[in-house]
Design a protein around this motif. Structure first.
Motif, PDB file in Angstrom:
ATOM      1  N   MET A   8       0.857  -1.182   0.000  1.00 40.11           N
ATOM      2  CA  MET A   8       0.000   0.000   0.000  1.00 40.11           C
ATOM      3  C   MET A   8       0.896   1.236   0.000  1.00 40.11           C
ATOM      4  O   MET A   8       1.930   1.254   0.660  1.00 40.11           O
ATOM      5  N   SER A   9       0.497   2.261  -0.713  1.00 41.34           N
ATOM      6  CA  SER A   9       1.319   3.461  -0.836  1.00 41.34           C
ATOM      7  C   SER A   9       1.295   4.286   0.452  1.00 41.34           C
ATOM      8  O   SER A   9       0.351   4.212   1.251  1.00 41.34           O
ATOM      9  N   TYR A  10       2.347   5.089   0.594  1.00 38.97           N
ATOM     10  CA  TYR A  10       2.474   5.957   1.769  1.00 38.97           C
ATOM     11  C   TYR A  10       1.276   6.893   1.927  1.00 38.97           C
ATOM     12  O   TYR A  10       0.702   6.971   3.028  1.00 38.97           O
ATOM     13  N   PRO A  11       0.834   7.599   0.873  1.00 39.63           N
ATOM     14  CA  PRO A  11      -0.304   8.510   1.059  1.00 39.63           C
ATOM     15  C   PRO A  11      -1.581   7.794   1.503  1.00 39.63           C
ATOM     16  O   PRO A  11      -2.339   8.319   2.317  1.00 39.63           O
ATOM     17  N   VAL A  12      -1.821   6.599   0.974  1.00 40.09           N
ATOM     18  CA  VAL A  12      -3.024   5.856   1.356  1.00 40.09           C
ATOM     19  C   VAL A  12      -2.934   5.415   2.812  1.00 40.09           C
ATOM     20  O   VAL A  12      -3.896   5.573   3.584  1.00 40.09           O
ATOM     21  N   LEU A  13      -1.795   4.872   3.220  1.00 40.31           N
ATOM     22  CA  LEU A  13      -1.610   4.462   4.623  1.00 40.31           C
ATOM     23  C   LEU A  13      -1.754   5.648   5.569  1.00 40.31           C
ATOM     24  O   LEU A  13      -2.400   5.549   6.619  1.00 40.31           O
ATOM     25  N   LYS A  14      -1.138   6.752   5.196  1.00 43.04           N
ATOM     26  CA  LYS A  14      -1.207   7.947   6.037  1.00 43.04           C
ATOM     27  C   LYS A  14      -2.643   8.445   6.166  1.00 43.04           C
ATOM     28  O   LYS A  14      -3.090   8.809   7.257  1.00 43.04           O
ATOM     29  N   ALA A  15      -3.378   8.451   5.058  1.00 42.65           N
ATOM     30  CA  ALA A  15      -4.777   8.896   5.087  1.00 42.65           C
ATOM     31  C   ALA A  15      -5.616   7.974   5.973  1.00 42.65           C
ATOM     32  O   ALA A  15      -6.440   8.449   6.772  1.00 42.65           O
ATOM     33  N   LEU A  16      -5.421   6.670   5.856  1.00 42.02           N
ATOM     34  CA  LEU A  16      -6.156   5.723   6.704  1.00 42.02           C
ATOM     35  C   LEU A  16      -5.814   5.927   8.180  1.00 42.02           C
ATOM     36  O   LEU A  16      -6.700   5.933   9.041  1.00 42.02           O
ATOM     37  N   HIS A  17      -4.536   6.110   8.458  1.00 46.12           N
ATOM     38  CA  HIS A  17      -4.117   6.349   9.844  1.00 46.12           C
ATOM     39  C   HIS A  17      -4.790   7.600  10.402  1.00 46.12           C
ATOM     40  O   HIS A  17      -5.373   7.566  11.494  1.00 46.12           O
ATOM     41  N   ILE A  18      -4.771   8.672   9.649  1.00 46.37           N
ATOM     42  CA  ILE A  18      -5.368   9.931  10.109  1.00 46.37           C
ATOM     43  C   ILE A  18      -6.874   9.774  10.310  1.00 46.37           C
ATOM     44  O   ILE A  18      -7.426  10.232  11.318  1.00 46.37           O
ATOM     45  N   CYS A  19      -7.545   9.110   9.376  1.00 42.46           N
ATOM     46  CA  CYS A  19      -9.000   8.918   9.513  1.00 42.46           C
ATOM     47  C   CYS A  19      -9.347   8.135  10.774  1.00 42.46           C
ATOM     48  O   CYS A  19     -10.266   8.510  11.518  1.00 42.46           O
ATOM     49  N   PHE A  20      -8.623   7.054  11.037  1.00 44.03           N
ATOM     50  CA  PHE A  20      -8.927   6.257  12.217  1.00 44.03           C
ATOM     51  C   PHE A  20      -8.513   6.965  13.509  1.00 44.03           C
ATOM     52  O   PHE A  20      -9.164   6.808  14.538  1.00 44.03           O
TER      53      PHE A  20
END
Length: 138
Positions: free
Chosen positions: A1-13
């Protein structure tokens, strides 16, 4: 999974988990002030549902954060400080669960004023974490 997608998921949760960490102790303020059994039961039901909902959100926030750290090799003193604060938040989350059990058992011994102060802890931690992540001061 790409860095931006992981970061976005982390921030959302993280946002979703913090919503629970902010609101659950506020329910405890109201529980400590409840005057009728019906009001207590309604607030207890709301509290139980919120705690059950926010627990997996917190687990996902932590999981995606660890994935980011391992996959992209974050290092530095700021990260150690952030991880310490996250550990404190996990402890706070668990403490909220113990307080909920005390309320459910009719064993609350604290005042609504105590819960008002208790409610401020995650706000202070959030500010510290955001500044550590954005500024990376050390």
């Amino acid at each position: 999974m790409s860095y931006p997608v992981l970061k976005a998921l982390h921030i959302c949760f993280v946002i979703a988990w913090f919503a629970g960490l902010f609101y659950l102790p506020r329910l405890y303020v109201n529980l400590a002030m409840a005057e009728t059994l019906a009001e207590q039961e309604r607030l207890l039901l709301m509290s139980h549902k919120l705690y059950r909902f926010m627990t997996p959100l917190g687990a996902l926030a932590v999981g995606f954060g660890l994935w980011l750290m391992v996959a992209f090799g974050f290092t530095g003193g700021w990260l150690h400080a952030k991880l310490t604060l996250v550990a404190l938040l996990i402890g706070y989350h668990g403490w909220c669960g113990r307080l909920l059990k005390q309320f459910a058992a009719g064993q609350n011994r604290r005042s609504h004023r105590w819960y008002r102060v208790f409610n401020e802890a995650p706000v202070l931690v959030m500010f510290a974490v955001v500044f550590l992540v954005v500024l990376k001061p050390f």
